[in-house]
Motif scaffolding. Structure first.
Motif, PDB file in Angstrom:
ATOM      1  N   ASN A 159     -61.635  76.163  61.685  1.00 48.02           N
ATOM      2  CA  ASN A 159     -62.421  76.335  60.456  1.00 48.02           C
ATOM      3  C   ASN A 159     -62.213  77.733  59.892  1.00 48.02           C
ATOM      4  OD1 ASN A 159     -64.141  76.766  63.001  1.00 48.02           O
ATOM      5  ND2 ASN A 159     -65.300  77.915  61.472  1.00 48.02           N
ATOM      6  N   PHE A 160     -62.184  77.819  58.547  1.00 44.61           N
ATOM      7  CA  PHE A 160     -61.963  79.087  57.860  1.00 44.61           C
ATOM      8  C   PHE A 160     -62.782  79.128  56.572  1.00 44.61           C
ATOM      9  CE2 PHE A 160     -58.101  78.510  60.336  1.00 44.61           C
ATOM     10  CZ  PHE A 160     -57.789  79.790  60.784  1.00 44.61           C
ATOM     11  N   ALA A 161     -62.993  80.332  56.062  1.00 44.55           N
ATOM     12  CA  ALA A 161     -63.463  80.484  54.690  1.00 44.55           C
ATOM     13  C   ALA A 161     -62.305  80.130  53.766  1.00 44.55           C
ATOM     14  CB  ALA A 161     -63.916  81.916  54.434  1.00 44.55           C
ATOM     15  N   ILE A 162     -62.620  79.669  52.572  1.00 44.69           N
ATOM     16  CA  ILE A 162     -61.572  79.205  51.659  1.00 44.69           C
ATOM     17  C   ILE A 162     -60.531  80.293  51.412  1.00 44.69           C
ATOM     18  CG2 ILE A 162     -61.105  78.526  49.273  1.00 44.69           C
ATOM     19  CD1 ILE A 162     -63.623  76.936  49.287  1.00 44.69           C
ATOM     20  N   GLU A 163     -61.003  81.527  51.211  1.00 40.44           N
ATOM     21  CA  GLU A 163     -60.065  82.608  50.901  1.00 40.44           C
ATOM     22  C   GLU A 163     -59.189  83.004  52.086  1.00 40.44           C
ATOM     23  OE1 GLU A 163     -62.855  82.434  47.728  1.00 40.44           O
ATOM     24  OE2 GLU A 163     -63.242  82.596  49.875  1.00 40.44           O
ATOM     25  N   SER A 164     -59.513  82.519  53.290  1.00 40.07           N
ATOM     26  CA  SER A 164     -58.792  82.948  54.489  1.00 40.07           C
ATOM     27  C   SER A 164     -57.953  81.849  55.123  1.00 40.07           C
ATOM     28  CB  SER A 164     -59.795  83.480  55.520  1.00 40.07           C
ATOM     29  OG  SER A 164     -60.584  84.513  54.981  1.00 40.07           O
ATOM     30  N   VAL A 165     -57.786  80.721  54.434  1.00 38.50           N
ATOM     31  CA  VAL A 165     -57.023  79.600  55.008  1.00 38.50           C
ATOM     32  C   VAL A 165     -55.561  80.008  55.195  1.00 38.50           C
ATOM     33  CG1 VAL A 165     -56.180  77.265  54.613  1.00 38.50           C
ATOM     34  CG2 VAL A 165     -58.534  77.856  54.010  1.00 38.50           C
ATOM     35  N   PRO A 166     -55.026  79.875  56.407  1.00 37.75           N
ATOM     36  CA  PRO A 166     -53.618  80.243  56.647  1.00 37.75           C
ATOM     37  C   PRO A 166     -52.667  79.358  55.847  1.00 37.75           C
ATOM     38  CG  PRO A 166     -54.832  80.014  58.712  1.00 37.75           C
ATOM     39  CD  PRO A 166     -55.705  79.456  57.641  1.00 37.75           C
ATOM     40  N   ALA A 167     -51.593  79.955  55.394  1.00 33.77           N
ATOM     41  CA  ALA A 167     -50.617  79.222  54.579  1.00 33.77           C
ATOM     42  C   ALA A 167     -49.925  78.118  55.363  1.00 33.77           C
ATOM     43  CB  ALA A 167     -49.579  80.199  54.023  1.00 33.77           C
ATOM     44  N   GLU A 168     -49.892  78.246  56.697  1.00 33.08           N
ATOM     45  CA  GLU A 168     -49.173  77.248  57.503  1.00 33.08           C
ATOM     46  C   GLU A 168     -49.998  76.001  57.798  1.00 33.08           C
ATOM     47  OE1 GLU A 168     -50.799  80.381  60.474  1.00 33.08           O
ATOM     48  OE2 GLU A 168     -49.992  80.306  58.432  1.00 33.08           O
ATOM     49  N   ALA A 169     -51.209  75.908  57.296  1.00 34.00           N
ATOM     50  CA  ALA A 169     -52.041  74.720  57.528  1.00 34.00           C
ATOM     51  C   ALA A 169     -51.361  73.483  56.951  1.00 34.00           C
ATOM     52  CB  ALA A 169     -53.412  74.912  56.902  1.00 34.00           C
ATOM     53  N   ASP A 170     -51.336  72.404  57.722  1.00 32.68           N
ATOM     54  CA  ASP A 170     -50.717  71.157  57.264  1.00 32.68           C
ATOM     55  C   ASP A 170     -51.624  70.392  56.313  1.00 32.68           C
ATOM     56  OD1 ASP A 170     -48.347  71.432  58.820  1.00 32.68           O
ATOM     57  OD2 ASP A 170     -49.512  70.859  60.587  1.00 32.68           O
ATOM     58  N   VAL A 171     -52.918  70.439  56.545  1.00 28.81           N
ATOM     59  CA  VAL A 171     -53.869  69.730  55.702  1.00 28.81           C
ATOM     60  C   VAL A 171     -55.198  70.484  55.732  1.00 28.81           C
ATOM     61  CG1 VAL A 171     -54.585  68.195  57.575  1.00 28.81           C
ATOM     62  CG2 VAL A 171     -54.965  67.495  55.213  1.00 28.81           C
ATOM     63  N   ILE A 172     -55.887  70.514  54.589  1.00 27.95           N
ATOM     64  CA  ILE A 172     -57.127  71.264  54.463  1.00 27.95           C
ATOM     65  C   ILE A 172     -58.237  70.325  54.004  1.00 27.95           C
ATOM     66  CG2 ILE A 172     -58.266  73.235  53.339  1.00 27.95           C
ATOM     67  CD1 ILE A 172     -55.358  74.231  52.711  1.00 27.95           C
ATOM     68  N   VAL A 173     -59.364  70.348  54.705  1.00 28.39           N
ATOM     69  CA  VAL A 173     -60.525  69.522  54.377  1.00 28.39           C
ATOM     70  C   VAL A 173     -61.599  70.418  53.785  1.00 28.39           C
ATOM     71  CG1 VAL A 173     -62.281  67.947  55.271  1.00 28.39           C
ATOM     72  CG2 VAL A 173     -59.986  67.968  56.290  1.00 28.39           C
ATOM     73  N   ILE A 174     -62.068  70.085  52.563  1.00 27.42           N
ATOM     74  CA  ILE A 174     -63.102  70.893  51.910  1.00 27.42           C
ATOM     75  C   ILE A 174     -64.093  69.981  51.190  1.00 27.42           C
ATOM     76  CG2 ILE A 174     -61.601  72.890  51.522  1.00 27.42           C
ATOM     77  CD1 ILE A 174     -61.381  71.927  48.586  1.00 27.42           C
ATOM     78  N   HIS A 175     -65.247  70.541  50.832  1.00 27.00           N
ATOM     79  CA  HIS A 175     -66.210  69.809  50.005  1.00 27.00           C
ATOM     80  C   HIS A 175     -65.670  69.726  48.584  1.00 27.00           C
ATOM     81  CE1 HIS A 175     -69.897  68.815  47.821  1.00 27.00           C
ATOM     82  NE2 HIS A 175     -70.383  68.407  48.983  1.00 27.00           N
ATOM     83  N   GLU A 176     -65.923  68.609  47.916  1.00 25.16           N
ATOM     84  CA  GLU A 176     -65.363  68.387  46.581  1.00 25.16           C
ATOM     85  C   GLU A 176     -65.810  69.444  45.562  1.00 25.16           C
ATOM     86  OE1 GLU A 176     -68.603  65.271  44.724  1.00 25.16           O
ATOM     87  OE2 GLU A 176     -66.681  64.499  45.409  1.00 25.16           O
ATOM     88  N   LYS A 177     -66.995  70.033  45.767  1.00 22.66           N
ATOM     89  CA  LYS A 177     -67.473  71.042  44.838  1.00 22.66           C
ATOM     90  C   LYS A 177     -66.655  72.332  44.924  1.00 22.66           C
ATOM     91  CE  LYS A 177     -70.859  68.827  42.908  1.00 22.66           C
ATOM     92  NZ  LYS A 177     -70.860  68.537  41.469  1.00 22.66           N
ATOM     93  N   LEU A 178     -65.866  72.481  45.995  1.00 20.51           N
ATOM     94  CA  LEU A 178     -65.062  73.689  46.187  1.00 20.51           C
ATOM     95  C   LEU A 178     -63.584  73.435  45.907  1.00 20.51           C
ATOM     96  CD1 LEU A 178     -66.689  74.897  49.530  1.00 20.51           C
ATOM     97  CD2 LEU A 178     -67.297  75.555  47.202  1.00 20.51           C
ATOM     98  N   LEU A 179     -63.273  72.256  45.381  1.00 14.21           N
ATOM     99  CA  LEU A 179     -61.874  71.871  45.198  1.00 14.21           C
ATOM    100  C   LEU A 179     -61.121  72.808  44.270  1.00 14.21           C
ATOM    101  CD1 LEU A 179     -59.455  70.023  45.494  1.00 14.21           C
ATOM    102  CD2 LEU A 179     -60.397  68.595  43.690  1.00 14.21           C
ATOM    103  N   GLU A 180     -61.663  73.044  43.090  1.00 13.91           N
ATOM    104  CA  GLU A 180     -60.926  73.845  42.120  1.00 13.91           C
ATOM    105  C   GLU A 180     -60.700  75.264  42.631  1.00 13.91           C
ATOM    106  OE1 GLU A 180     -60.949  74.863  37.365  1.00 13.91           O
ATOM    107  OE2 GLU A 180     -62.070  73.173  38.166  1.00 13.91           O
ATOM    108  N   ARG A 181     -61.687  75.763  43.333  1.00 17.80           N
ATOM    109  CA  ARG A 181     -61.553  77.101  43.913  1.00 17.80           C
ATOM    110  C   ARG A 181     -60.443  77.141  44.961  1.00 17.80           C
ATOM    111  NH1 ARG A 181     -66.599  79.542  47.124  1.00 17.80           N
ATOM    112  NH2 ARG A 181     -65.531  81.079  48.410  1.00 17.80           N
TER     113      ARG A 181
END
Length: 471
Positions: A414-436
């Protein structure tokens, strides 16, 4: 609110959170020292009480500055932010939390821009010399500017902000802040208010009085508890079934995102949250209650741990009143509203158009288990949220345990949105945070969800990974 504007405000709040959350342990340590050892504390101790002032005026602002600078430009930015911020601290007569949250990132941004301009002209072998002296010289200049010019401006702005909120307190209408706090929460904008305004002001007030009501203006778990209790008794379908589990995670675990979907499902229940929160604040005021530090997460356990001597009745009363008022209003709304026998939490949420600012921007929420997906195995799954701690940690744990039960061991974090590593294969987020998320990770494989407890998109992801590794 325009989705792009909201995404930018969320990103700003996320940046503030990324500065504050990693340092919450230090803030809480200071809170314990304050609660225990000041003259009005549980076990007054003159020697230990000497730690209170230096920690709140120097240590904590510098930690914030380092964290903010590091977010902008790694360790070099963190050092630049700390050097620049010490100029604010020395020239101010208040704890410079707001100043540190400005000066830290600003100093890092300056050194980052400078490095970018000169990196191609540094002679070979002189890299360390140039890097050290450039940081030293720019840090020296930033420190002087902060002390002479930026500090007085921040101090004046801080004074205006403090006067406004103190004015609300003196007139007895502080509960009106619930009109801002509660809508901000369900739109994932609460960190802008909490981390950016209430907590810095709370630390200043706690230094003088040993406690502050500011820490409780938006973090009270009572209103959310009342709403979820009402859904447990009078809700229908999936909402009624999942509410009891959400109560445990929200009230005991302190992850307030658990009740957001229930508000979004019936936007009218926002009135219950506002009413409960306002009555809770009113009760805190009546008892002159406060906490010694910011409760993070907003769990009842954190509330009790940070309650100073003589404030337990007031704190518990404020939580209980908020829960009771929210429960009563939500119950009336649920009983009088149209009930659909086949309605579920997810179905109802999908029909709440008024609360979906990004309706047309939502990407496909479920993975397509086509041949391309099955040929490329996911090795690194990320669950991201605003702060990268509460709901995302819970989601990552759920996925990890399900996969381990199936005999699959891959990286799930798990990560904060701004800290997600570029090598992640897939990212799961809440839909309200999608555009961000899409702004910072335009090429990433993103799955959006609506509910952190149960969501078909997460189930589809888990099934896809299981299929991949059984091939």
């Amino acid at each position: 609110m325009n989705s792009q504007v909201r995404a930018k405000i969320q990103a700003f709040g996320g940046f503030l959170t990324a500065m504050v959350i990693p340092n919450m342990g230090a803030f809480i340590a200071w809170g314990f020292i304050t609660a225990l050892f000041i003259p009005t504390g549980w076990i007054p101790n003159e020697q230990f009480a000497k730690l209170v002032g230096p920690m709140v005026s120097t240590l904590l602002p510098l930690l914030l500055a380092y964290a903010g600078g590091k977010l902008v430009y790694d360790v070099r930015g963190g050092i630049a932010g700390t050097v620049g911020t010490i100029g604010l601290i020395v020239g101010a007569d208040i704890p410079m939390f707001l100043g540190a949250m400005i000066m830290g990132p600003l100093s890092a941004w300056v050194i980052k821009k400078f490095d970018k301009q000169i990196q191609h002209v540094i002679p070979t072998g002189f890299e360390m010399l140039v890097n050290n002296f450039s940081l030293g010289i720019l840090g020296f200049v930033l420190c002087l500017l902060a002390n002479a010019f930026i500090g007085p401006v921040v101090q004046s702005a801080n004074g205006v902000l403090s006067a406004m909120i103190k004015g609300l307190m003196s007139t007895g209408i502080l509960p009106i802040l619930a009109l801002v706090n509660e809508p901000a929460k369900v739109l994932f904008l609460n960190n802008v208010i909490d981390q950016g305004v209430y907590y810095p002001l709370g630390m200043q007030a706690a230094l003088e009085a040993g406690k502050s009501i500011y820490f409780m203006l938006a973090s009270n778990p009572g209103a959310g508890l009342g709403l979820l209790l009402a859904y447990s008794l009078f809700g229908t379908g999936t909402a009624k079934a999942t509410a009891p589990g959400a109560i445990i995670i929200h009230f005991l675990g302190g992850i307030h995102e658990m009740y957001f979907p229930f508000v979004l499902m019936k936007p009218l229940t926002l009135l219950a949250m506002i009413g409960g929160s306002a009555c809770g604040i009113m009760t805190f005021q009546f008892f002159d209650a406060g906490l010694v530090a910011g409760p993070s997460p907003g769990s009842i356990f954190a509330y009790l741990a940070l309650t100073p001597k003589g404030n337990f009745i007031g704190v518990l009363s404020g939580v209980a009143v908020a829960a009771a008022v929210s429960f009563c209003i939500t119950s009336i709304i649920l009983k009088t509203s149209k009930k659909e026998s086949d309605a579920s939490l997810l179905d109802s949420m999908s029909q709440t158009d008024a609360m979906k600012a990004e309706g047309k921007a939502i990407l496909q929420t479920a993975l397509q288990t086509d041949s391309a997906d099955l040929q490329t195995k996911y090795k690194f799954v990320v669950v991201a949220c605003d702060a990268g701690m509460g709901s995302s940690a819970m989601g990552a744990t759920k996925i990890r345990k399900r996969l381990e039960k199936a005999g699959i061991s891959i990286r799930v974090e798990n990560f904060a949105i701004e800290s997600v590593p570029a090598e992640a294969d897939v990212i799961v987020i809440h839909e309200k945070l999608l555009e961000r998320a899409a702004q910072g990770l335009p090429d990433a494989k993103i799955i959006t969800i609506k509910n952190y407890l149960e969501d078909p998109a997460v189930e589809e992801l888990i099934n896809t990974i299981i299929q991949q590794y059984k091939e």
